[in-house]
Structures are given as C-alpha cells and as structure tokens.
Write an enzyme that holds these catalytic residues in place. Structure first.
Site, PDB file in Angstrom:
ATOM      1  CB  CYS A 153      53.631 107.342  49.841  1.00  0.00           C
ATOM      2  SG  CYS A 153      53.297 107.494  48.083  1.00  0.00           S
ATOM      3  CG  ASP A 154      51.009 106.907  56.273  1.00  0.00           C
ATOM      4  OD1 ASP A 154      51.827 107.255  57.125  1.00  0.00           O
ATOM      5  OD2 ASP A 154      50.175 106.001  56.437  1.00  0.00           O
ATOM      6  CE  LYS A 155      56.777 102.744  58.456  1.00  0.00           C
ATOM      7  NZ  LYS A 155      55.998 101.574  58.949  1.00  0.00           N
ATOM      8  CB  THR A 156      51.860 102.623  59.147  1.00  0.00           C
ATOM      9  OG1 THR A 156      53.199 102.664  59.648  1.00  0.00           O
ATOM     10  CG2 THR A 156      51.089 101.526  59.841  1.00  0.00           C
TER      11      THR A 156
END
Length: 780
Positions: free
Chosen positions: A301-304
C-alpha cells in the site's frame, strides 16, 4: 538522469533556434515513446494460442475430407472464443498515452533572446523556461531565479508541497501551488523523473496466474491425449479400419480433446464478477484482474493518498507561552496566513481556525500581511491588540527562533514533533522588537478513516499488508503506527535484492523504480502481490503487480496502469474485490477440474468403443454438437453461487491433474460398463451406439458439474437458477434429439430413461469419491 549539456549563450538569454533544433535531433522530443499496435493485429493475436491452434487444425482436416458443415460449426466455436477474448483486451497501453498527454503542454521558453510559447514536447536540455502559479512543470528543471511551491506528491510520494528556490530541482509533472520562477531544463522525455516512470510502466509485465493455469491445463491434456490418439490409431490400423474412418476417428478425438470453452469460461466468470463489483463502485480495467485478486497474499500500500487523505492538515498544536491555549496559537498563525487558498499550509491553518472559532480570544484583524517569502522562510503580519500594534510571524522554527528564542521546554516540544515526522512551523507574536514564542503547529497527512479497518480485514483474509512510501521514515512510521501497522522499518536507500514481505512492515524513502523492484522481489519469493496506489510514481508497481489497485483519488496515469479502480472514497471495496475474486476462482476451478476429468476419459471411451464394437462410437459432427450442448452449457457454472475461500487461492495444476485421475477412472468404469451392456446385451446397432455415446457423455458430464461445484457434499448449497435451467435444457435437448433421431440414429425412450437413472446413481457415488480425493490433495 539529467544530461550533461554544453552551454550556448547564458542561462537567461536562452538557446538559439538553430541550437534548439540540433538538441531536439540529439535528445529527441520531450515525450513518452508509445508503441502502436494495429487493431487487426490485436484481433489476430487471439487466433495464435494453444486452444485456437487445436481448433484451427481440426477445421483444416474437416475441410480436407469434405466435412464442411462440421468445419463451419467448429469455426463458429472458434469465433465465439475470439470475440470473448477481444472483449477482455486490456488497456495496457493506456497508461503510456496518458503520460504522453501530461507532457503535451505548452510552455514559455526563451529562444533567440525572446520569450515565446512552445509545445512542451519541443523543449530540449539547456532551454530557459518560465513557470508560474497553476502550471505543470514541463520538464525536469533547475530553478535559476525566483521560487516555487511545487506539489510533487503524485511523483515522489512526499506528503506536502516542496519549496524550490534557486539551485534546486523540480520534476516534470509537478503542479505549481505558489510562486514564479525562471528555470533551466536539465532533462526531457524518458530521461526525466516522470518519463523514467513511464518507461518502467512500459516494460513492467507479469504473467498472470490465469494464463499459466490455462497453458498448464492445455499442456497436460495435449500430452496425455496425444498418447491416447496414437494408441487408438495403432489399434484401428491393426484391425484394418479404412483410412477414411481412421481420419474421422482422429478428428473426433481431436475435437473431444480441445477444451474449447475453457478461456471463454474464465472470461465469463470475470465479466459477471466485474458487473457485481461495478455496483459496489469497483471497476476492472482488465477482466483477468478479478482472477488475480483471488491469489494475492501480499498487498503493498502506498502511503500518501492511499492510506492517507493526501490533504495537509494540522496534526498537532503545542502552545509554549504561559497563558496561551492551542486556539490562540492557531489564531495568531491565521493572521500571518493567506486567505486565497493557494498555499496548502495557510489553508490548513484557516480550516482549523474555522473549526475552533467559538473558542479562545476574540479574533484580531491583520492591518498588514506579507506572504511567505522563501528567502526569509517566514510570513508575517501586523495587527492591533488592545490598542497596541503587534507583529506576528510564522515560519521555519530556526528562523523564528532568531526573533523569539526557544527555552528548554520549547526545544523539547520541537524535537518531539520533528522526530515524529511532522512538518513543523513556529508562531511568535508581540511588539516589533520583543517577540514571544507562542507555540508550534505540526502538519501532517492524516490517515483515511478506514485504513486501520482495511489492514485488519486483510490479515483476516490471509493477506499481509506492507506500506511502501516515498516519504521520510519518520513520517511513514507515524502513519503506520496510527493505522496499526507495527513492525520493522526498512532503512532508506537501496532495497536488498532478496527481501520478503515479512522482513519489514514499512518501506520509506522509496523511489518509483524501487517500488517496482520491490514488487518484483516479492514475486521472486513466490508471492502473488497486490499494489494499491494513487500517484504517477506508483504506476510501474501497479502495472507489475498481479493486482494493481488505484484509489478513487488516483491520477489518470495510476488508474490506467492498474487492473482495478475504486470509484468511491475509501478502501473498503478492496476486501470486496478480493472476496469476489475468490468466488470467481472457485467457479473456474470447478470448470477446469471438470475439463481434466472429462476430456481424457472421452478419448479413452472412443478407444474402448472401437475395441468393443469395431466401429467409431462417435462422429466429428456429434462431438461438435456435444460441445454446444454440453461444454458451452456448463459455462453457466460461471454464474453459479460460490463461497470464497478464507485464504488466498493458488493454481495447483499438478494437484488438479492428480485429482482428475481417480475421478476420471471412476467415470471411465461407468461409461465402459454402459457401452458394454448396450453392445453385448441390448444389441444396439453401430449408429445407435454413436447416439448412446453422445447422450451418455452429455448426461454424465452434467452429473460431474454438480459433483465438482461443491467442495463438500453436492447438496451442500443450492445451485443458481440459471445453472439448473441450463442443465434441464441441455438434458431435454439431448434426449429429444436422440429420441427423434435428429442428426443421429434414434434411441428408444426406455434406454434414454435408463441412462438418466444410472447417471443419478453414478453422480451420488462420484460425490463420495470426490470428498476423499479433495481432502487428500487439498483441492479447495
């Protein structure tokens, strides 16, 4: 990487037209290279695969011996497969088209000492460009005068806009939130940070589990069936069957061996699942993505913008002056904040003030406001408080500390906020020559409300979540802790060549190429990887992953690279996608196992029938008819009810093949017993034996469908109405054709009734054998 360029003229005078044209020839256009495939070529690719090859060879042989009607029927089956395949043609090249469109901008560039407007595609390294508020940075540039506040979050994963002043670099595709600057182009096209991402998208590829499963099934069937056909031909020659009959026998065998509806069933199951997901706000850009959703055991999962809202907001307020509350710190900060909404920090402060406007002291009005200046790294205002003019400053803590010194307590507060990864500003106010530090305001990108719930549900489904972020380790760790993703953090820098999803919970400071390599590293370790992201920097990893998921706020580039696009805010539908994928997997698993059980057994029955009767017990035409009345009807399994498994699925073709052996063996015993009884006891004619074989295989095939659709007893769940209807129609049509002698020799009703009765007994017995086989080979 930036290109080393020789100077022709100084940076402010720009290039000459002649020099720009020379560099354009040398470096190429400032655009992404895009591969074009002719639409006819896309269609023809669907005729070039193992299953179409088998059908095409059969059509040629049918025409060669004059069986044109049968050849036409098989051609129609082939075309049906191709049409379904074309309908699921992926949008794999759409990401490149959108990247190219992002670069198809206009820019102010200095040529021959004058400012002109030119297409961004014509920019070359060494050009001097002017960039202003609201524009997209047209190439990788170094600022030589002025300053910019650039939002590069979709490119780099940074949680906030970046201040870019003289000497600093800004990347192509960044959005200018504030300021104006003169800049020098240092890289164009695929050599830019943005263009390199596009190149990674182009080369990213992973063979889907579905493709590998289909190829493995076809390979296993081909090897086994070839051996059986050779045996049948050898026996036919030994008993001096004429060449024409042998040719017909070979054609029948080839048709019976082709899993003609296998690819179509995969497509139909995915299409029906896609329709269900569309009602929940989940769109599939590639139908095969649904089958991949069933297999993933890791979700990066990407954060931003994915786990967070990608909105800069006030995360913490720390008053340090005695008598001041948090609302006072915000109130003073708002005086030194712009009201136009362009600066995200100022907008976050004013939003927080509006939420607390009923608390604290009466608001002051700014008499004079000076916006943020990158040179001084602060904004300031003057206001009147109780008849006295006061000065308010807001900016970098180190700058404000020179005007209002920090005590020990304030330094400790600042250190705590900095170590937590927050972007922190200091606020000071007071008479012009005697400012007091009021407090600190920390800014962050808050987690989505449902991020923690998503991670818990993923773990329940047997999917391990991993955070992959371009942001700093401290910021990533703060967000990870907030959403319950606790575990070791990979040190920033080069990611190890061999790394598994259990080694680290968080990967921070990761570049687009590193995200791409990380997904490949997990895949090398044998994992089926999902990637969830929103930015252009996520596009290569989204494309490389077995399942790429773009959230609703994702860029067009990310959406085009992904296989799944969420159209509603939030992450909850990721779980729905995985569950629906696992249900679809169960449907196609049933069909695949049925194909393995049926196809080889049918060939053996043809051989046994030849031995028993001395004649072919099935004609090519009847076999083609059986495909329509049986193979394609059993595709209704794609619309049947199915229970998703509680853990990731995997294509264990070896186990399926091993499981098909005892199940196929029992089916063979039943079919041979019926053939022997009909020839030796009932004394049916050769033509009636062909009709009997056609009906017997069809009825037994329907029984197999209901046995294999459930991992438990066949009555454990109720079949879908459309499946029951399809089966009843199938049985009725076959019985009507056989009883009426349509396209075949007529068969007495008593024998048709006998076949129905024996099929029911066979089905119940097969169900008991299935339970033992599934349990032993872990087919679930």
């Amino acid at each position: 990487m930036p290109i080393e360029i020789s100077e022709t003229g100084d940076a402010f005078s720009g290039l000459t037209t002649a020099e720009a044209e020379r560099r354009l020839r040398e470096f190429g256009p400032n655009a992404v290279v895009e591969e074009h495939i002719h639409p006819l070529q896309r269609v023809m690719r669907h005729f070039w695969a193992p299953v179409p090859w088998m059908l095409e060879a059969t059509i040629v042989l049918q025409i060669a011996i004059g069986q044109r009607v049968t050849a036409l029927l098989i051609a129609l089956l082939l075309i049906m497969n191709v049409v379904l395949g074309v309908n699921q043609e992926s949008r794999a090249d759409a990401a490149l088209a959108l990247l190219k469109r992002r670069l198809a901008l206009k820019s102010r560039v200095k040529r021959d000492g004058a400012w002109i407007e030119a297409f961004a595609a014509d920019l070359v390294p060494g050009d001097t460009v002017q960039i202003s508020l609201g524009e997209v940075v047209p190439a990788d540039v170094t600022v030589i005068a002025g300053s910019l506040l650039v939002d590069q979050s979709m490119l780099t994963g940074e949680s906030g806009p970046v201040e870019t002043d003289a000497g600093k670099t800004s990347y192509a595709g960044g959005l200018v939130r504030r300021g104006e600057a003169i800049a020098k182009v240092i890289a164009t096209g695929t050599r830019t940070y943005f263009g390199h991402t596009a190149e990674l998208v182009r080369v990213a590829h992973v063979e889907s589990a579905e493709q590998k499963a289909v190829l493995a099934v076809v390979r296993n069937l081909t090897v086994l069936n070839f051996a059986i056909v050779v045996g049948i031909v050898a026996y036919a020659l030994s008993i001096e069957v004429n060449v024409r009959e042998i040719a017909m026998l070979v054609l029948t065998a080839m048709l019976s061996a082709v899993p003609v509806a296998l690819a179509a069933t995969f497509t139909l199951a995915a299409a029906l699942g896609a329709r269900t997901l569309a009602l929940k706000g989940v769109l599939l850009t590639r139908l095969s993505a649904l089958h991949e959703a069933a297999t993933i055991d890791v979700l990066c999962c990407d954060k931003t913008g994915t786990l967070t809202l990608n909105e800069l907001s006030v995360a913490a307020i720390r008053p340090v002056k005695a008598g001041c509350a948090a609302v006072d710190v915000i109130g003073f900060a708002a005086l030194a904040s712009s009201a136009d909404g362009h600066d995200p920090i100022d907008a976050a402060i004013r939003k927080m003030l509006a939420a607390n406007k009923t608390a604290g002291r009466a608001p002051l009005a700014a008499a004079h406001f000076q916006p943020f200046d990158p040179a001084t790294k602060m904004a300031e205002a003057t206001a009147v408080d109780n008849g006295h003019e006061i000065r308010v400053v807001k900016g970098a803590p180190a700058v404000v500390a020179a005007l209002a010194p920090l005590n020990g307590e304030a330094s400790a507060e600042l250190d705590a906020l900095t170590h937590a990864g927050y972007r922190t500003l200091a606020v000071a106010a007071g008479p012009a020559g005697a400012l007091d530090l009021i407090g600190f305001i920390a800014f962050g990108d808050p987690p989505r409300p449902d991020s923690a719930q998503l991670l818990n549900e993923l773990r329940t489904l047997g999917v391990l979540p991993v955070m992959v972020s371009g942001d700093s380790p401290a910021t990533a760790a703060t967000v990870a802790h907030a959403i319950g993703l606790d575990g070791p953090i990979c040190p920033p820098g080069q990611i190890p060549e061999r790394v598994g999803p259990n080694d680290f919970a968080v990967y921070a400071g990761v570049l687009p190429e590193q995200k791409f390599k990380l997904v490949k590293a997990f895949q090398r370790e044998g994992h089926a990887v999902g990637m969830c992201g929103d930015g252009a920097n996520d596009a290569p990893a989204l494309r490389q992953a077995q399942l790429g998921i773009a959230v609703s706020t994702a860029t067009d580039v990310a959406k085009a690279a992904a296989g799944v696009v969420l159209t509603k805010p939030g992450l909850g539908e990721i779980v729905a996608c995985i569950s629906e994928g696992r249900s679809a997997f169960q449907r196609v698993l049933t069909y695949t196992l049925m194909i393995l059980v049926n196809k080889s057994v049918t060939l053996i029955v043809l051989g046994v029938g030849l031995i028993v009767t001395g004649h072919a017990v099935l004609t090519p035409f009847l076999q083609a008819l059986a495909m329509l009345t049986n193979d394609f009807v059993t595709m209704s399994r794609a619309a049947d009810r199915a229970h998703p498994s509680p853990y990731p699925n995997a294509w264990r073709v070896r186990n399926l093949t091993l499981g098909a052996i005892p199940l196929g063996g029992f089916r063979l015993l039943y079919l041979v017993a019926i053939l022997s009884l009909s020839w030796y006891v009932l004394h049916l004619s050769p033509g009636q034996m062909q009709t009997l074989t056609f009906v017997m295989l069809g009825f037994a095939g329907q029984g197999n469908v209901y046995v294999l659709r459930e991992r438990g007893r066949l009555w454990s769940s109720r079949p879908a109405p459309i499946m029951l209807l399809a089966s009843l129609c199938d049985v009725a049509v076959m019985a009507m054709l056989a009883a009426g002698g349509i396209f075949m020799a007529a068969l007495p009703l008593s024998i048709i009734a006998m076949l129905i009765g024996t099929t029911l007994v066979f089905t119940l017995a097969m169900d008991s054998i299935k339970l033992a086989v599934f349990r032993r080979l872990r087919i679930d």
